[in-house]
Design an enzyme around this catalytic site. Sequence first.
Site, PDB file in Angstrom:
ATOM      1  N   MET A  30       0.847  -1.195   0.000  1.00  0.00           N
ATOM      2  CA  MET A  30       0.000   0.000   0.000  1.00  0.00           C
ATOM      3  C   MET A  30       0.886   1.251   0.000  1.00  0.00           C
ATOM      4  SD  MET A  30      -3.444  -0.961   2.008  1.00  0.00           S
ATOM      5  CE  MET A  30      -2.879  -0.751   3.664  1.00  0.00           C
ATOM      6  N   HIS A  37       9.460  -3.399   3.478  1.00  0.00           N
ATOM      7  CA  HIS A  37       8.996  -3.675   2.115  1.00  0.00           C
ATOM      8  C   HIS A  37      10.192  -4.004   1.209  1.00  0.00           C
ATOM      9  CE1 HIS A  37       5.710  -0.786   3.422  1.00  0.00           C
ATOM     10  NE2 HIS A  37       5.013  -1.814   3.002  1.00  0.00           N
TER      11      HIS A  37
HETATM   12  O1  PAF Z   1      -0.105  -5.774   3.817  1.00  0.00           O
HETATM   13  C1  PAF Z   1      -0.508  -4.843   3.088  1.00  0.00           C
HETATM   14  O2  PAF Z   1       0.160  -3.820   2.916  1.00  0.00           O
HETATM   15  C2  PAF Z   1      -1.871  -4.960   2.434  1.00  0.00           C
HETATM   16  O3  PAF Z   1      -2.792  -5.573   3.262  1.00  0.00           O
HETATM   17  C3  PAF Z   1      -1.812  -5.643   1.048  1.00  0.00           C
HETATM   18  C4  PAF Z   1      -1.388  -7.088   1.163  1.00  0.00           C
HETATM   19  C5  PAF Z   1      -0.868  -4.892   0.144  1.00  0.00           C
HETATM   20  C6  PAF Z   1      -3.203  -5.621   0.410  1.00  0.00           C
HETATM   21  O4  PAF Z   1      -3.664  -4.321   0.233  1.00  0.00           O
END
Ligand code: PAF
Length: 283
Positions: A30, A37
């Site tokens: 997101m 990430h």
């Molecule tokens: O973990 C996240 O950031 C969100 O839940 C995801 C998996 C990108 C789905 O929107």
Amino acid sequence: MKIYKKTADLQKELQLLKKEGKTIGLVPTMGALHSGHLSLVNKCVAENDICVVSVFVNPTQFNNQNDLEKYPRTLDNDVKLLESVNCSIVFAPTVDQIYPEPDTRVFDFGQLDKVMEGKFRPGHFNGVAQVVSRLFDIVKPNRAYFGEKDFQQLAIIREMVKKYSIPVEIVGCPIVREADGMALSSRNMRLSANERGKAVLISQTLLKSCNFVPEKSVSELKQWVIDQINSEPILEVEYFDIVDGNTMQSINSWDDTDYPVGCITVYCGEEVRLIDNIKYLKK
Ligand code: PAF
């Protein structure tokens, strides 16, 4: 690195790459990217010919409008970070590209989504399943990467691909922590310096709690963790449960599972909701 905003353009490019026999990895995010990430992206880049990162704040997984509005959006910075780790493709769609029509699908995950995050954020995991299944449908990746910080989410996505026979390998990646132990999260950006200083008590307490397994009973340990964290006035535990790491169901005794995991959600101040978890080793 290529950036796509439209589903059809991305699919055209991916079709060409697949014809060339390239393997595709997907990291759904997101945005508001941090080193947690990037650890997923690094693994995805290492294991696939093409790494696609989606950046999409999915409205259907927010059960609180204020939380959705306040969710940090930092696309320019995200793009720079992704370029620096050799991501091949960024997919940053608008809502209508993911949901050309309202998504009314209701997923059934049995007891997996009835507890913890599923209980405190009704509809949240249905929204996650909607967006992740849409992304799988659009990208058709060979592998997809998710962090273990969202421990229950990972279990639900594994269950979704199994139950609905979606041909994607799900790769779980360990939590990335700051030097002081705090789990990285996009929500940390919303903490003041004072709140950030106090929030470290969450991970410190979880880590310390490992020393009491199995001497304290499960219920004693749960109470101890809650009391420690709530002793800091700025922090309030929403729930702390010790569950079987496969079924997500509460355990009553250490003998109930070989895979005990402590899962916690804590409010820091009025608005910022932080989650973390710890795997307990039975000595
Ligand atoms: O973990 C996240 O950031 C969100 O839940 C995801 C998996 C990108 C789905 O929107």
